[in-house]
Design a protein around this motif. Structure first.
Motif, PDB file in Angstrom:
ATOM      1  N   ASP A 272      38.585 -39.219   8.729  1.00  0.00           N
ATOM      2  CA  ASP A 272      38.779 -38.142   9.707  1.00  0.00           C
ATOM      3  C   ASP A 272      40.098 -37.420   9.458  1.00  0.00           C
ATOM      4  O   ASP A 272      40.190 -36.198   9.597  1.00  0.00           O
ATOM      5  N   CYS A 273      41.110 -38.191   9.111  1.00  0.00           N
ATOM      6  CA  CYS A 273      42.417 -37.605   8.813  1.00  0.00           C
ATOM      7  C   CYS A 273      42.319 -36.679   7.606  1.00  0.00           C
ATOM      8  O   CYS A 273      42.827 -35.555   7.632  1.00  0.00           O
ATOM      9  N   VAL A 274      41.640 -37.129   6.566  1.00  0.00           N
ATOM     10  CA  VAL A 274      41.459 -36.301   5.371  1.00  0.00           C
ATOM     11  C   VAL A 274      40.679 -35.040   5.731  1.00  0.00           C
ATOM     12  O   VAL A 274      41.048 -33.929   5.331  1.00  0.00           O
ATOM     13  N   ASP A 275      39.607 -35.191   6.499  1.00  0.00           N
ATOM     14  CA  ASP A 275      38.815 -34.036   6.918  1.00  0.00           C
ATOM     15  C   ASP A 275      39.657 -33.016   7.682  1.00  0.00           C
ATOM     16  O   ASP A 275      39.450 -31.813   7.564  1.00  0.00           O
ATOM     17  N   SER A 276      40.611 -33.506   8.449  1.00  0.00           N
ATOM     18  CA  SER A 276      41.415 -32.599   9.278  1.00  0.00           C
ATOM     19  C   SER A 276      42.270 -31.650   8.442  1.00  0.00           C
ATOM     20  O   SER A 276      42.631 -30.568   8.903  1.00  0.00           O
ATOM     21  N   ILE A 277      42.576 -32.031   7.213  1.00  0.00           N
ATOM     22  CA  ILE A 277      43.368 -31.151   6.356  1.00  0.00           C
ATOM     23  C   ILE A 277      42.628 -29.838   6.095  1.00  0.00           C
ATOM     24  O   ILE A 277      43.243 -28.794   5.913  1.00  0.00           O
ATOM     25  N   PHE A 278      41.322 -29.900   6.115  1.00  0.00           N
ATOM     26  CA  PHE A 278      40.521 -28.715   5.815  1.00  0.00           C
ATOM     27  C   PHE A 278      40.146 -27.918   7.061  1.00  0.00           C
ATOM     28  O   PHE A 278      39.422 -26.940   6.970  1.00  0.00           O
ATOM     29  N   ASN A 279      40.634 -28.324   8.213  1.00  0.00           N
ATOM     30  CA  ASN A 279      40.371 -27.614   9.463  1.00  0.00           C
ATOM     31  C   ASN A 279      41.382 -26.482   9.602  1.00  0.00           C
ATOM     32  O   ASN A 279      42.576 -26.714   9.719  1.00  0.00           O
ATOM     33  N   TYR A 280      40.895 -25.262   9.605  1.00  0.00           N
ATOM     34  CA  TYR A 280      41.774 -24.094   9.726  1.00  0.00           C
ATOM     35  C   TYR A 280      41.541 -23.378  11.053  1.00  0.00           C
ATOM     36  O   TYR A 280      41.700 -22.173  11.155  1.00  0.00           O
ATOM     37  N   GLY A 281      41.177 -24.133  12.084  1.00  0.00           N
ATOM     38  CA  GLY A 281      40.910 -23.562  13.399  1.00  0.00           C
ATOM     39  C   GLY A 281      42.174 -23.068  14.082  1.00  0.00           C
ATOM     40  O   GLY A 281      43.294 -23.316  13.633  1.00  0.00           O
ATOM     41  N   PRO A 282      42.011 -22.384  15.203  1.00  0.00           N
ATOM     42  CA  PRO A 282      43.156 -21.793  15.913  1.00  0.00           C
ATOM     43  C   PRO A 282      44.165 -22.818  16.415  1.00  0.00           C
ATOM     44  O   PRO A 282      45.361 -22.552  16.446  1.00  0.00           O
ATOM     45  N   TYR A 283      43.714 -24.023  16.796  1.00  0.00           N
ATOM     46  CA  TYR A 283      44.652 -25.045  17.264  1.00  0.00           C
ATOM     47  C   TYR A 283      45.660 -25.369  16.173  1.00  0.00           C
ATOM     48  O   TYR A 283      46.836 -25.542  16.420  1.00  0.00           O
ATOM     49  N   ARG A 284      45.177 -25.434  14.956  1.00  0.00           N
ATOM     50  CA  ARG A 284      46.030 -25.803  13.828  1.00  0.00           C
ATOM     51  C   ARG A 284      47.099 -24.759  13.555  1.00  0.00           C
ATOM     52  O   ARG A 284      48.119 -25.047  12.976  1.00  0.00           O
TER      53      ARG A 284
ATOM     54  N   CYS B 269      48.898 -34.520   7.707  1.00  0.00           N
ATOM     55  CA  CYS B 269      47.630 -33.808   7.537  1.00  0.00           C
ATOM     56  C   CYS B 269      47.712 -32.392   8.093  1.00  0.00           C
ATOM     57  O   CYS B 269      47.214 -31.446   7.482  1.00  0.00           O
ATOM     58  N   ASP B 270      48.371 -32.224   9.235  1.00  0.00           N
ATOM     59  CA  ASP B 270      48.522 -30.889   9.824  1.00  0.00           C
ATOM     60  C   ASP B 270      49.287 -29.941   8.902  1.00  0.00           C
ATOM     61  O   ASP B 270      49.042 -28.736   8.899  1.00  0.00           O
ATOM     62  N   CYS B 271      50.212 -30.493   8.119  1.00  0.00           N
ATOM     63  CA  CYS B 271      50.999 -29.676   7.178  1.00  0.00           C
ATOM     64  C   CYS B 271      50.256 -29.442   5.871  1.00  0.00           C
ATOM     65  O   CYS B 271      50.757 -28.755   4.987  1.00  0.00           O
ATOM     66  N   ARG B 272      49.075 -30.034   5.774  1.00  0.00           N
ATOM     67  CA  ARG B 272      48.229 -29.883   4.589  1.00  0.00           C
ATOM     68  C   ARG B 272      48.948 -30.311   3.309  1.00  0.00           C
ATOM     69  O   ARG B 272      48.914 -29.624   2.293  1.00  0.00           O
ATOM     70  N   LEU B 273      49.607 -31.449   3.392  1.00  0.00           N
ATOM     71  CA  LEU B 273      50.320 -31.994   2.237  1.00  0.00           C
ATOM     72  C   LEU B 273      49.370 -32.926   1.484  1.00  0.00           C
ATOM     73  O   LEU B 273      49.436 -34.144   1.594  1.00  0.00           O
ATOM     74  N   PHE B 274      48.481 -32.322   0.718  1.00  0.00           N
ATOM     75  CA  PHE B 274      47.435 -33.057   0.013  1.00  0.00           C
ATOM     76  C   PHE B 274      48.006 -34.182  -0.844  1.00  0.00           C
ATOM     77  O   PHE B 274      47.421 -35.256  -0.922  1.00  0.00           O
ATOM     78  N   SER B 275      49.145 -33.927  -1.484  1.00  0.00           N
ATOM     79  CA  SER B 275      49.721 -34.936  -2.379  1.00  0.00           C
ATOM     80  C   SER B 275      50.195 -36.177  -1.630  1.00  0.00           C
ATOM     81  O   SER B 275      50.449 -37.217  -2.242  1.00  0.00           O
TER      82      SER B 275
END
Length: 185
Positions: free
Chosen positions: A164-176, A134-140
């Protein structure tokens, strides 16, 4: 007995200091040795490195990385060591992907090996793998992450449920956006 304990503590401190000194000076020749060191049984590794496993081992490995992607990959896939040390190696692998040194397909192939053909059963590491996808935003790869949740291989208390895991893909905050840093002298 006190002298033996003190001598053991000195040896442990020396090993710990050597690893960080190698990283500080970018001594890439030490990469295979450090990879071998972090392959020891989890309890022994915890005794040697303690909190450094979760607080900086990834930066240390990134500083020491010598281009041997096969060594890094085989450690992540096959080693039966500390989950957090394996996660540190996985974070280096992901950083190499972010640096453009690893193609997306190779990263996805690694994740699929970890998801569908794990050499070691390790729910803690599996949870970290699902978070990394999810952190790598690998939607596929969301169906692959769902597979891990469906087979109870993800600790929901750590990362939440699948939604929650799916939602985290769309988080573009500074931690990410935090990547690894090379340790400099």
């Amino acid at each position: 007995i006190h002298d033996i304990v003190a001598e053991k503590a000195d040896i442990i401190a020396g090993i710990n200091r050597a690893v960080w000194d190698y990283a500080e000076f970018g001594y890439q020749e030490a990469f295979p040795t450090v990879m071998e060191l972090i392959s020891i049984p989890a309890n022994t590794l915890d005794t040697l490195l303690g909190g450094a496993i979760t607080e900086g081992l990834d930066d240390c490995l990134y500083s020491l990385y010598n281009g041997d992607i096969d060594l890094l990959e085989s450690y992540i896939i096959e080693t039966q060591s500390n989950s957090y040390a394996k996660n540190a190696a996985l974070r280096v692998y992901i950083q190499l992907y972010n640096d453009g040194e690893i193609q997306q397909q190779r990263l996805m192939d690694l994740f699929k090996k970890l998801i569908y053909a794990p050499v070691v059963e390790d729910d803690t590491f599996d949870t970290m793998v699902s978070a990394a996808v999810c952190d790598c935003r690998l939607f596929s790869m969301l169906p692959d992450v769902k597979y891990m949740y469906d087979y109870d291989r993800v600790d929901e208390s750590y990362y939440g449920d699948y939604a929650d895991c799916v939602d985290s893909i769309f988080n573009y905050g500074p931690y990410r956006e935090r990547g690894l840093n090379k340790i400099n002298s």
